[in-house]
Design a protein around this motif. Structure first.
Motif, PDB file in Angstrom:
ATOM      1  N   ALA A  60      36.200  70.877  35.182  1.00 23.82           N
ATOM      2  CA  ALA A  60      37.592  70.591  35.814  1.00 23.82           C
ATOM      3  C   ALA A  60      38.445  70.458  34.521  1.00 23.82           C
ATOM      4  N   GLU A  61      38.146  69.721  33.456  1.00 22.55           N
ATOM      5  CA  GLU A  61      38.998  69.705  32.364  1.00 22.55           C
ATOM      6  C   GLU A  61      39.222  70.965  31.725  1.00 22.55           C
ATOM      7  N   LEU A  62      38.223  72.062  31.731  1.00 20.96           N
ATOM      8  CA  LEU A  62      38.397  73.145  31.216  1.00 20.96           C
ATOM      9  C   LEU A  62      39.390  74.135  31.969  1.00 20.96           C
ATOM     10  N   GLU A  63      39.473  73.786  33.290  1.00 23.67           N
ATOM     11  CA  GLU A  63      40.213  74.454  33.985  1.00 23.67           C
ATOM     12  C   GLU A  63      41.617  73.899  34.165  1.00 23.67           C
ATOM     13  N   GLY A  64      41.929  72.655  33.200  1.00 20.93           N
ATOM     14  CA  GLY A  64      43.173  72.123  33.227  1.00 20.93           C
ATOM     15  C   GLY A  64      43.528  71.129  34.170  1.00 20.93           C
ATOM     16  N   ALA A  65      42.603  70.496  34.793  1.00 17.37           N
ATOM     17  CA  ALA A  65      42.882  69.521  35.697  1.00 17.37           C
ATOM     18  C   ALA A  65      43.363  68.186  35.178  1.00 17.37           C
ATOM     19  N   SER A  66      44.426  67.753  35.669  1.00 18.32           N
ATOM     20  CA  SER A  66      45.038  66.494  35.458  1.00 18.32           C
ATOM     21  C   SER A  66      43.993  65.177  35.708  1.00 18.32           C
TER      22      SER A  66
END
Lengths: 286, 429, 269
Positions: free
Chosen positions: A186-192
């Motif tokens: 999720a972080e890789l996809e830029g999720a907050s």
């Protein structure tokens, strides 16, 4: 029957006896009592449906159920939010986690009686700790237990303080089952942070959430000792819980038949609520 | 195999166990007194006296087991059929319930009872303890009249040499106290205090005594109907409501703190003679107190009545030797017995010659703290006879809380609603 | 920076959960009149409130009562719970499924229905004001059966079969083989049962009226609600502290077990 075959039955016989004597007989007797009037010392008197008529017109009983529901509506969400909040904090790699967890869990193991006596002092209007603190920063005193609108919420807050430690631990365990890689991708996809929480954490801990809600609900419906010690059901019957009312009917006034009727009815309500919760939450997961 | 058999044998044994045994001597009598230390000493003395004079017919004495309240313990004994023969601490309000269930001996059927009782007590008092079926199931024994204790110094400081005796005087004193004791906009000392808790028996110490005072001993229930829907109840409600409205009384449960009277936080309190010993034990240096009659409405005439927290003697129907029991009871309530009660426990025996008999009046001269209670003793009432008395008081208490403490109803409405609720309760039983 | 904020929040949290207990302890040793102003440290320390508690109510006796009752119940629950749990997990008999559902049913049954008839049973058996009334109704518990059942299922069948072949009777198998291998379950059930029965107040209030037989929480409750404390606040708080101490001491030593046990009630459904 050979001795060998009989053995399993021997294992369960104590339970069966106990069940018959302490569960099925009481349930049947309770059912029977509903149609009678009895104050224990005089003989029983058959009264047909009188107890039911009385129940339907008993606005105090209705109030006690409403009070219990008010308690639950405040206590459960409050508990979930606070517990989840601390569980999330504690799930990070931090020092002294053992100490914090032990501290938050402390009120859980201590008897509800201690907590109630203690909070009665905290909530005192004239010289209670909370009001003294409020005054010292220039605010008004609050009628925690003397204001009918606030009394039950005050008890709900106290109940949350007492139990939240248990639910922090439960949520912690649930949080630890969430696989790390979900967060990483999720972080890789830029999720907050919030998005991670909302779309990964929450759904994954749903089983724990369900457990927490059911446990709190069952516990909340048994609300008795807190109003019994702190307020006697007042002010203006705002903290009269259903169990306290049933207790009063049965053990203050000795209306055993009527108390049995109230008990059955209330048990029915609990089962309905739990059934609805189960349906609703299972739909969410499903 | 043997182990299994043993286990199976154990289970039913546990279930069919024995309870406790009724400790009653075969030829003698079992007597329960209250478990108040002074009363225990008193009972011991009387019992020892009797036993030395009657070695063939001994009385065995036990204090009622300590429990949540002695009323509960008695109920458990009645239910479990482990009652004593004689019990001397029965609250008058509980008697009708047990009488109706047939658990008490109708004393008027015992030879010599009626003449004895009329000699000891006023006919008004005998009427008060007669059950609705015409029999008498209880012997009026002792009373603890509710009066007003007041802080002598404090009243002196605000210009009162005598405590207030009417509602308006009480208000005046209250206003003075409030003026002098404000801090940060909050009142922190008050003229008095009552428990705002809604539990039924709290009203026995505020509403009921004041109602009796205002109405000269009026009934709450008569002939199975509520009869308190009258101006006296309204005035009583109104008096207390005004005290709360004007912040002359605090709305908090001060009993959850330390004793507010002894800590100079309240100037008066409605309480009984037991407060004397308590106050003497815990009072700070230089603290002075005394008792006076309850405040009454301005247009009140006649003597000021009050509630007497009446405790009476009963004989349970499990008693095998009722005549013997009655003989023993006579020694408890003889003049000598009553005098010992007064001397040893500071509780007032309910007899009509309390102020006229020389021995008693000498005692009160030697013990001036008790004198107000002796004078009050003639004007005391116990609760009305009803098997549902607790519920009646509970209904009154609910309206009391709404009107007096939280100001949500007028006194007139509240009293009427209470009477309606009570009539419903009386109808249902 | 975020870490600092987290630590501060956690510390505030810890204070919120611990400070009230500290206050209670301080108030129980402070002089009566100063309690109204107490925040952190008492003016002076005295054990006067405690000596009053001991002289007014049989609190030592009630501690014994609680210990005796809770230990006996725990023993019974573990014994019988493991028996039935074993029967469900490793024995064959008719009605096994039915029994399982009966047990689940009893666990969902709200106590409000059975409370009054159970009291009446106590009256009929003459058990009011006896230890029997406190112990026997709780001697078996559905929860313990379910927990033992689940745990025993994880014990390999072969182990038990081997014992059977060796000629071991079923009871022997339960006590000699399963118990030693199921220590975590025993500890969990033990702690949960002990804590629940220790803190139970409503039932003792109903069936015990004689204060020689009251449990510790019951005695303290009635002391706080009734008039025996003579309006002495410090005395009431001293009684409450005495009630809290045994559990807190046990908790201090076995904290990990406590937390684990009580948390696992949540996880097994």
């Amino acid at each position: 029957m050979t001795t060998k075959k009989a053995i399993p039955y021997l294992f369960i016989v104590p339970y069966l006896i106990h069940f018959l004597v302490f569960i099925s007989f009481p349930v049947l007797f309770s059912f029977f009592l509903m149609f009678n009037k009895w104050n224990i010392i005089a003989p029983m008197e058959f009264v047909g449906f009188q107890n039911f008529y009385r129940l339907i017109h008993d606005h105090l009983f209705l109030q006690s159920i409403l009070n219990t529901l008010i308690f639950l509506i405040i206590h459960i969400p409050l508990q979930i939010i606070v517990a989840l909040f601390f569980a999330v904090l504690l799930s990070k790699k931090l020092k002294f986690i053992g100490f914090f967890r032990a501290a938050y869990f402390l009120p859980v193991v201590v008897s509800g009686v201690v907590v109630t006596i203690l909070w009665q002092q905290l909530y005192g209007y004239e010289s209670g700790l909370l009001n003294r603190m409020l005054i010292s920063v220039g605010l008004d005193k609050v009628g925690w237990l003397t204001n009918p609108e606030i009394a039950m919420p005050s008890i709900a807050i106290m109940a949350t303080w007492k139990n939240v430690g248990l639910y922090i631990v439960l949520f912690l365990a649930g949080l630890q089952t969430v696989p790390q890689y979900l967060y990483e991708s999720a972080e890789l996809e830029g999720a907050s942070s919030w998005q991670k929480f909302r779309y990964i954490t929450l759904p994954m801990i749903n089983p724990t959430m369900f457990m927490v809600i059911i446990l709190s609900t069952i516990g909340g419906f048994s609300l008795f000792i807190e109003p019994y010690v702190m307020t006697g059901g007042g002010p203006l019957n705002s903290t009269l819980s259903a169990v306290l009312y049933i207790y009063k009917q049965g053990f203050f006034y000795y209306h055993m038949g009527y108390a049995a009727t109230l008990g059955f009815f209330f048990a029915g309500i609990i089962l309905v609520v739990i059934f609805i919760q189960k349906r609703y939450i299972e739909k969410e997961t499903g | 195999m043997r182990k299994i058999v043993l286990i199976i044998l154990l289970i039913p044994f546990i279930v069919i166990s024995c309870g406790h045994n009724r400790e009653s001597s075969e030829n003698g009598i079992l007597y329960w007194s209250s478990n108040n230390t002074d009363e225990i000493n008193f009972a011991k003395k009387i019992v020892d006296n009797w036993n030395s004079k009657n070695p063939e017919r001994k009385v065995k004495f036990q204090p009622v087991p300590e429990g949540q309240s002695s009323e509960e313990v008695i109920l458990a004994a009645v239910v479990g059929e482990t009652t004593p023969d004689i019990y001397s601490n029965m609250w008058q309000g509980d008697v009708e319930l047990y009488a109706k269930a047939g658990k008490l001996v109708p004393l008027d059927t015992l030879p010599g009872f009626l003449p004895f009782i009329y000699e000891r007590c006023d006919s008004e008092v005998v009427k008060e303890v007669t059950s609705s079926d015409g029999h008498i199931y209880q012997i009026p024994w002792k009373i603890n009249p509710i009066m007003m204790i007041y802080n002598k110094k404090w009243f002196h400081n605000i210009g009162y040499n005598n405590p207030p005796s009417t509602y308006s005087e009480y208000f005046k004193a209250a206003e003075k106290i409030k003026e002098n004791n404000m801090q940060n906009g909050y009142v922190n000392k008050w003229v008095g205090y009552i428990e705002v808790e809604v539990t039924w028996w709290q009203r026995l110490f505020d509403f009921y005594p004041l109602y009796l005072a205002a109405s000269n001993g009026g009934h709450l229930i008569q002939n199975n109907k509520a009869v308190f829907d009258n101006k006296y109840a309204v005035e009583t409600f109104s008096f207390l409501k005004t005290l709360f409205d004007n912040k002359y009384f605090p709305r908090e449960r001060l009993s959850a703190r330390q004793d507010p009277f002894l800590s100079n936080d309240i100037a008066t309190r409605f309480t009984g003679p037991w407060e004397i010993a308590h106050s003497n034990k815990f009072k700070p240096e230089g603290f002075q107190f005394s008792f006076s009659t309850l405040p009454v409405p301005g247009n009140h005439k006649g003597n000021v009545f009050t509630y007497g927290d009446t405790k009476n003697i009963v004989i349970f129907n499990t008693c095998k030797n009722k005549i013997l029991a009655w003989q023993f009871i006579k020694s408890l309530i003889s003049k000598e017995g009553d005098f010992e009660l007064l001397k040893m426990t500071n509780q007032i025996p309910r007899r009509k010659d309390l102020t006229t008999d020389k021995e008693f009046s000498d005692f009160f001269n030697d013990n001036p703290e008790m004198r107000p209670f002796a004078l009050q003793a003639k004007y005391v009432k116990g609760p009305d006879n009803s098997p549902v008395l607790k519920e009646v008081f509970d209904a009154i208490s609910q309206q009391f809380e709404e009107c007096v403490v939280y100001g949500k109803k007028s006194p007139k409405e509240a009293v009427k609603d209470a009477a309606d609720d009570v009539n419903l309760i009386l109808l249902q039983q | 920076m975020k870490k600092l904020f987290t630590y501060i929040t956690l510390i505030i949290g810890a204070v919120v959960f611990i400070y009230p207990f500290w206050w209670m302890l301080a108030a129980s040793v402070a002089p009566q009149t100063s309690i109204g102003n107490l925040t952190f440290l008492p003016e002076s320390v005295s054990l006067n409130s405690y000596s009053q508690v001991f002289s007014k109510i049989p609190i030592a006796r009630s501690l014994f009562n609680s210990l005796f009752v809770s230990l006996t119940i725990t023993l019974g629950v573990i014994t019988f719970g493991s028996m039935v749990g074993y029967a469900l997990s490793h024995l064959e008999f008719k009605g096994k499924n039915l029994l399982f559902y009966i047990i689940i049913f009893t666990m969902t049954l709200p106590f409000q229905i059975t409370l009054i008839p159970q009291y009446i049973l106590m009256v009929k058996f003459n058990w009011v004001d006896t230890y029997f009334a406190l112990i026997v109704p709780y001697f078996l518990s559905g929860l313990s059966i379910i927990m033992f059942n689940q745990y025993f299922k994880t014990i390999p069948r072969d182990l038990i079969d081997a014992a059977r072949i060796d000629g071991c009777g079923e009871f022997r198998i339960l006590f000699r083989i399963l118990w030693p291998n199921a220590l975590p379950a025993i500890i969990t059930v033990g702690i949960i049962t002990f804590m629940t029965s220790w803190n139970e107040v409503l039932w003792p209030i109903i069936v015990i009226r004689d204060d020689k037989l009251m449990t510790l929480p019951q005695l303290v409750t009635l002391f706080a609600v009734g008039g025996r404390a003579e309006s002495q606040l410090g005395v009431k708080l001293a009684a409450a502290t005495l009630l809290a101490i045994p559990v807190i001491v046990a908790y201090a030593f076995f904290q990990k077990y406590f937390i684990q046990s009580m948390a696992s009630t949540g996880l097994k459904e």
